[in-house]
Design a protein around this motif. Structure first.
Motif, mmCIF file in Angstrom:
data_model
loop_
_atom_site.group_PDB
_atom_site.id
_atom_site.type_symbol
_atom_site.label_atom_id
_atom_site.label_comp_id
_atom_site.label_asym_id
_atom_site.label_seq_id
_atom_site.Cartn_x
_atom_site.Cartn_y
_atom_site.Cartn_z
ATOM 1 N N ILE A 126 0.867 -1.193 0.000
ATOM 2 C CA ILE A 126 0.000 0.000 0.000
ATOM 3 C C ILE A 126 0.899 1.237 0.000
ATOM 4 O O ILE A 126 1.749 1.379 0.880
ATOM 5 C CB ILE A 126 -0.932 -0.008 1.234
ATOM 6 N N VAL A 127 0.719 2.093 -0.999
ATOM 7 C CA VAL A 127 1.681 3.200 -1.176
ATOM 8 C C VAL A 127 0.979 4.561 -1.260
ATOM 9 O O VAL A 127 -0.212 4.637 -1.570
ATOM 10 C CB VAL A 127 2.574 2.963 -2.429
ATOM 11 N N PRO A 128 1.733 5.647 -0.983
ATOM 12 C CA PRO A 128 1.169 6.998 -0.965
ATOM 13 C C PRO A 128 1.303 7.698 -2.313
ATOM 14 O O PRO A 128 1.779 7.112 -3.292
ATOM 15 C CB PRO A 128 2.024 7.690 0.097
ATOM 16 N N ALA A 155 -2.098 5.056 -4.188
ATOM 17 C CA ALA A 155 -2.982 6.067 -3.609
ATOM 18 C C ALA A 155 -4.034 6.452 -4.656
ATOM 19 O O ALA A 155 -3.750 6.473 -5.859
ATOM 20 C CB ALA A 155 -2.167 7.276 -3.187
ATOM 21 N N GLU A 156 -5.220 6.790 -4.197
ATOM 22 C CA GLU A 156 -6.323 7.142 -5.103
ATOM 23 C C GLU A 156 -5.958 8.340 -5.985
ATOM 24 O O GLU A 156 -6.415 8.454 -7.119
ATOM 25 C CB GLU A 156 -7.598 7.502 -4.315
ATOM 26 N N LEU A 157 -5.137 9.260 -5.433
ATOM 27 C CA LEU A 157 -4.820 10.485 -6.178
ATOM 28 C C LEU A 157 -3.833 10.228 -7.316
ATOM 29 O O LEU A 157 -3.780 10.995 -8.274
ATOM 30 C CB LEU A 157 -4.219 11.538 -5.219
ATOM 31 N N GLY A 206 3.043 5.533 4.202
ATOM 32 C CA GLY A 206 2.024 6.565 4.315
ATOM 33 C C GLY A 206 2.159 7.281 5.639
ATOM 34 O O GLY A 206 3.236 7.295 6.244
ATOM 35 N N SER A 207 1.052 7.823 6.104
ATOM 36 C CA SER A 207 1.108 8.620 7.328
ATOM 37 C C SER A 207 1.207 7.715 8.557
ATOM 38 O O SER A 207 0.773 6.554 8.533
ATOM 39 C CB SER A 207 -0.145 9.483 7.422
ATOM 40 N N THR A 208 1.726 8.265 9.634
ATOM 41 C CA THR A 208 1.850 7.512 10.885
ATOM 42 C C THR A 208 0.462 7.131 11.401
ATOM 43 O O THR A 208 0.259 6.016 11.901
ATOM 44 C CB THR A 208 2.642 8.341 11.913
ATOM 45 N N GLU A 228 6.615 2.384 6.563
ATOM 46 C CA GLU A 228 7.446 3.569 6.315
ATOM 47 C C GLU A 228 6.521 4.756 6.498
ATOM 48 O O GLU A 228 5.617 4.971 5.685
ATOM 49 C CB GLU A 228 8.008 3.565 4.880
ATOM 50 N N LEU A 229 6.744 5.540 7.557
ATOM 51 C CA LEU A 229 5.730 6.526 7.942
ATOM 52 C C LEU A 229 6.256 7.960 7.870
ATOM 53 O O LEU A 229 7.135 8.260 7.082
ATOM 54 C CB LEU A 229 5.213 6.163 9.339
ATOM 55 N N GLY A 230 5.690 8.816 8.691
ATOM 56 C CA GLY A 230 6.006 10.243 8.595
ATOM 57 C C GLY A 230 7.385 10.595 9.140
ATOM 58 O O GLY A 230 8.106 9.745 9.658
ATOM 59 N N GLU A 354 4.939 19.114 14.195
ATOM 60 C CA GLU A 354 4.117 18.243 13.346
ATOM 61 C C GLU A 354 4.683 18.165 11.931
ATOM 62 O O GLU A 354 5.278 19.121 11.439
ATOM 63 C CB GLU A 354 2.674 18.772 13.291
ATOM 64 N N GLU A 355 4.435 17.024 11.281
ATOM 65 C CA GLU A 355 4.849 16.900 9.884
ATOM 66 C C GLU A 355 3.934 17.782 9.036
ATOM 67 O O GLU A 355 2.719 17.581 9.022
ATOM 68 C CB GLU A 355 4.725 15.442 9.430
ATOM 69 N N ILE A 356 4.496 18.750 8.324
ATOM 70 C CA ILE A 356 3.679 19.676 7.520
ATOM 71 C C ILE A 356 3.429 19.078 6.132
ATOM 72 O O ILE A 356 2.358 19.185 5.581
ATOM 73 C CB ILE A 356 4.381 21.054 7.409
HETATM 74 P P1 NAD Z 1 -1.946 8.060 3.810
HETATM 75 O O1 NAD Z 1 -1.523 7.384 5.052
HETATM 76 O O2 NAD Z 1 -3.160 8.905 3.858
HETATM 77 O O3 NAD Z 1 -2.210 7.000 2.633
HETATM 78 C C1 NAD Z 1 -1.240 6.079 2.224
HETATM 79 C C2 NAD Z 1 -1.914 4.894 1.537
HETATM 80 O O4 NAD Z 1 -2.707 4.201 2.514
HETATM 81 C C3 NAD Z 1 -2.883 5.276 0.410
HETATM 82 O O5 NAD Z 1 -2.776 4.316 -0.619
HETATM 83 C C4 NAD Z 1 -4.234 5.197 1.082
HETATM 84 O O6 NAD Z 1 -5.276 4.926 0.184
HETATM 85 C C5 NAD Z 1 -4.024 4.024 2.026
HETATM 86 N N1 NAD Z 1 -4.931 3.976 3.183
HETATM 87 C C6 NAD Z 1 -5.620 5.000 3.753
HETATM 88 N N2 NAD Z 1 -6.338 4.537 4.790
HETATM 89 C C7 NAD Z 1 -6.098 3.213 4.884
HETATM 90 C C8 NAD Z 1 -6.534 2.187 5.782
HETATM 91 N N3 NAD Z 1 -7.371 2.440 6.795
HETATM 92 N N4 NAD Z 1 -6.058 0.935 5.606
HETATM 93 C C9 NAD Z 1 -5.178 0.655 4.616
HETATM 94 N N5 NAD Z 1 -4.751 1.583 3.732
HETATM 95 C C10 NAD Z 1 -5.194 2.847 3.870
HETATM 96 O O7 NAD Z 1 -0.666 8.865 3.303
HETATM 97 P P2 NAD Z 1 -0.541 9.858 2.085
HETATM 98 O O8 NAD Z 1 -1.288 11.107 2.469
HETATM 99 O O9 NAD Z 1 -0.877 9.162 0.822
HETATM 100 O O10 NAD Z 1 1.040 10.125 2.090
HETATM 101 C C11 NAD Z 1 1.625 11.035 2.930
HETATM 102 C C12 NAD Z 1 2.268 10.383 4.146
HETATM 103 O O11 NAD Z 1 3.142 9.336 3.732
HETATM 104 C C13 NAD Z 1 3.144 11.330 4.928
HETATM 105 O O12 NAD Z 1 2.913 11.182 6.306
HETATM 106 C C14 NAD Z 1 4.561 10.887 4.606
HETATM 107 O O13 NAD Z 1 5.530 11.198 5.557
HETATM 108 C C15 NAD Z 1 4.382 9.436 4.421
HETATM 109 N N6 NAD Z 1 5.460 8.881 3.605
HETATM 110 C C16 NAD Z 1 6.427 8.124 4.214
HETATM 111 C C17 NAD Z 1 7.478 7.616 3.462
HETATM 112 C C18 NAD Z 1 8.554 6.776 4.110
HETATM 113 O O14 NAD Z 1 9.222 6.063 3.377
HETATM 114 N N7 NAD Z 1 8.739 6.824 5.405
HETATM 115 C C19 NAD Z 1 7.552 7.879 2.119
HETATM 116 C C20 NAD Z 1 6.564 8.649 1.523
HETATM 117 C C21 NAD Z 1 5.510 9.134 2.297
#
Ligand code: NAD
Length: 454
Positions: A126-128, A155-157, A206-208, A228-230, A354-356
Motif C-alpha cells: 500500500i503506497v502513498p 494512492a487514489e490520487l 504513508g502517514s503515521t 514507512e511513515l512520517g 508536526e509533519e507539515i
Molecule cells: P496516507 O496514510 O493517507 O495514505 C497512504 C496509503 O494508505 C494510500 O494508498 C491510502 O489509500 C491508504 N490507506 C488509507 N487509509 C487506509 C486504511 N485504513 N487501511 C489501509 N490503507 C489505507 O498517506 P498519504 O497522504 O498518501 O502520504 C503522505 C504520508 O506518507 C506522509 O505522512 C509521509 O511522511 C508518508 N510517507 C512516508 C514515506 C517513508 O518512506 N517513510 C515515504 C513517503 C511518504
C-alpha cells in the motif's frame, strides 16, 4: 464507481478510471494466491531474468512514465525522470537477488542443520501519492524477487503509473496473477487487504496515523508488517560548517517535491553564532527558487497534490510563528504554495513539531552540540537527517546519538537503491532497499537432517 484523477498543476481531469471496492480486492488476492505456487517454483535464474526484462521494459518507457508521473503528481519533469531512473535501477538490483538468497549451515550434533529463506505468499503493498511509482518499486521488486506474489494498492490520487507498471510487467513476461494492481480507497480496499486472511504480509508507506491502523488490522491474523511513515527530520548546521554550502543545499532538502517528502529536513537547526549569515544565504537561495509548471524543464518545485492538502499546509501559517521570508508561486489554477521559511522559531511551536508535508521550513537556533542533539531527537519521528560540520569526529559522534534511520553528513541525500532506508520511533518498522529489504519478504526456515542414528 468511477475514480476521477486530477492534474494538480491545472486542476483539470487527467483520467477517469473504474474504482475498485472490496470485491475487486478479494479477486486480486485470489489471483495472487493462485499464482503463488507457480511463481515460487520458477527457478531463481529465471525469476531474475524476468525481473531484469521488466527493468529493461521500464527503461524503454522511461520518458512516457516520467511525463505521466509529472502530470499526475505535479512533480517537476526533471525530478520525475530521476525517479523513473530509480525505479529501473531498483528492478535491476533485485533481479540479481533470487540467486543470492543464501541460507546458513549450522554445526549441530548428529546431523546437518541448514536454513532457507522462503517466500511469504501473497503480500499487500500500500503506497502513498508523493513518490507513487518509486515507492511501489521499492516494495514490488524485492517482494517478487523473493518469490512472493503481490497485490499493489496505489494512492487514489496517483494511480496511473502503477497501472502502467502492471501492463508493462505482463508484456515483459511476468506470469498472470503475480502482480495485481487494485485502484481504490484506503478505507475499503486498503482495509480489506490489511485484514484479508490470505494476505501474509502488508508493506505500507504513508502517514503515521494510517500506519497505526494498518498495524492494528494486521495484528488480528499476525501478518508480517513493515511501515514507512512520517518524519520531522532535522538538518543540524554547526558553526564550523561550510555555511554557504549548507545554506545552498537547505532549500531543496525541504522544498523538493513541494515539501511532500517524508525525508524533508523541515527543521533546520542552526548554531546561534552563525544564524545571521546562514539566514542571509538561505534567503538568497529561497527567493531564487522556480515554482511553476511541472512540465517546464526549468521548474524546481511544482504544486501541492490537492486543494485540501494545500489548506492543511496553509494552516501552519496561521499559528503566529514568524515568517522570515517567502519565495513566489504562480497565481490561478493549480494548488500552488510559495516556499516559506519560519524562524527563528521555538522548538515547541506546532510547525516545529508536526509533519507539515508542504514547502514550509522551520529554522531553530541552538547553542552547542548537546542542545543540537537534544532538539534533533525531541520528536516522535526518526526518519532522516543531516549534520553539517567540518569536524569529522564530531560528525560521527553526533550521528551515533541521533535517533534516526537515515543520516547524511555534509549532504541532504536520503535514498540509494543499494543501502537500507527506514525509520526509528514512529517513522516506521523495517527497512526498504539494499539487501535488508529481502529479509522482510522472506521467512527463515530451519531444517535439521539426521545423519547418525540416535
Ligand atoms: P496516507 O496514510 O493517507 O495514505 C497512504 C496509503 O494508505 C494510500 O494508498 C491510502 O489509500 C491508504 N490507506 C488509507 N487509509 C487506509 C486504511 N485504513 N487501511 C489501509 N490503507 C489505507 O498517506 P498519504 O497522504 O498518501 O502520504 C503522505 C504520508 O506518507 C506522509 O505522512 C509521509 O511522511 C508518508 N510517507 C512516508 C514515506 C517513508 O518512506 N517513510 C515515504 C513517503 C511518504
Amino acid at each position: 464507481m468511477t475514480l476521477t484523477v486530477i492534474e494538480p498543476a491545472t486542476e483539470l481531469v487527467l483520467a477517469e478510471l473504474p474504482q475498485a471496492g472490496v470485491e475487486q480486492a478479494d479477486a486480486a488476492v485470489a489471483r495472487a494466491k493462485a499464482a503463488f505456487p507457480g511463481w515460487r517454483a520458477v527457478t531463481p535464474r529465471d525469476r531474475g531474468r524476468i525481473l531484469g526484462g521488466l527493468a529493461d521494459a521500464l527503461d524503454a518507457q522511461l520518458e512516457a512514465l516520467a511525463q505521466l508521473e509529472a502530470r499526475n503528481a505535479g512533480k517537476p519533469i526533471g525530478d520525475a525522470r530521476g525517479e523513473m531512473g530509480m525505479v529501473v535501477e531498483t528492478f535491476r538490483y533485485y533481479a540479481g537477488a533470487p540467486e543470492r538468497l543464501l541460507g546458513d549451515t549450522i554445526p549441530v550434533a548428529g546431523g546437518i542443520d541448514m536454513t532457507f529463506r522462503e517466500p511469504l505468499g501473497v503480500v499487500a503493498l500500500i503506497v502513498p501519492w508523493n513518490f507513487p511509482l518509486t515507492i511501489a518499486s521499492w516494495k514490488v521488486a524485492p517482494a517478487l524477487a523473493a518469490g512472493n506474489t503481490v497485490v499493489l494498492k496505489p494512492a487514489e490520487l496517483t494511480p496511473l503509473t502503477a497501472l502502467e507498471l502492471e501492463r508493462i510487467a505482463v508484456a515483459a513476461g511476468l506470469p498472470e496473477g503475480v502482480l495485481n494492481v487494485v485502484v481504490g480507497p484506503g478505507r475499503t480496499v486498503g482495509e480489506r487487504l490489511t485484514s484479508h486472511p490470505d494476505v501474509a504480509k502488508v508493506a505500507f508507506t504513508g502517514s503515521t496515523e494510517v500506519g497505526r491502523r494498518v498495524a492494528e488490522a494486521a495484528a488480528a491474523s499476525i501478518k508480517r508488517v513493515t511501515l514507512e511513515l512520517g518524519g520531522k527530520s532535522a538538518s543540524i548546521v554547526f558553526a564550523d560548517a561550510d555555511i554557504e554550502r549548507a545554506a545552498a543545499a537547505a532549500p531543496m532538502a525541504v522544498f523538493g517535491n513541494a515539501g511532500q517528502d517524508c525525508c524533508a529536513r523541515s527543521r533546520i537547526l542552526v548554531e546561534r553564532s552563525v544564524l545571521d549569515p546562514f539566514m542571509a544565504e538561505l534567503e538568497r537561495h529561497v527567493l531564487a527558487l522556480r515554482v511553476g509548471d511541472p512540465l517546464d524543464e526549468d521548474t524546481e518545485i511544482g504544486p501541492l497534490i490537492s486543494s485540501s492538502h494545500r489548506e492543511t499546509v496553509a494552516s501552519f501559517l496561521s499559528d503566529g510563528a514568524p515568517v522570515a521570508f517567502r519565495g513566489s508561486a504562480p497565481e490561478g489554477p493549480g494548488y500552488w504554495f510559495a516556499p516559506t521559511v519560519l524562524g527563528p522559531i521555538d522548538s515547541q511551536d506546532r510547525a516545529a513539531r508536526e509533519e507539515i508535508f508542504g514547502p514550509i521550513a522551520c529554522v531553530i537556533p541552538f547553542t552547542g552540540e548537546e542542545e543540537a542533539i537534544r532538539l534533533a531527537n525531541d520528536t516522535i519521528y526518526g526518519l532522516s537527517g543531516s549534520i553539517w560540520t567540518r569536524d569529522g569526529a564530531r560528525a560521527l559522534r553526533v550521528a551515533r546519538l541521533l535517533d534516526t534511520g537515515v543520516l547524511s553528513i555534509n549532504s541532504n541525500t536520503s535514498v540509494r537503491v543499494t543501502t537500507p532506508f527506514g525509520g526509528f520511533k514512529q517513522s516506521g518498522v523495517g527497512r526498504e532497499l539494499g539487501p535488508h529489504a529481502l529479509e522482510h519478504y522472506t521467512e527463515v526456515k530451519n531444517v535439521y537432517y539426521a545423519t547418525e542414528a540416535s
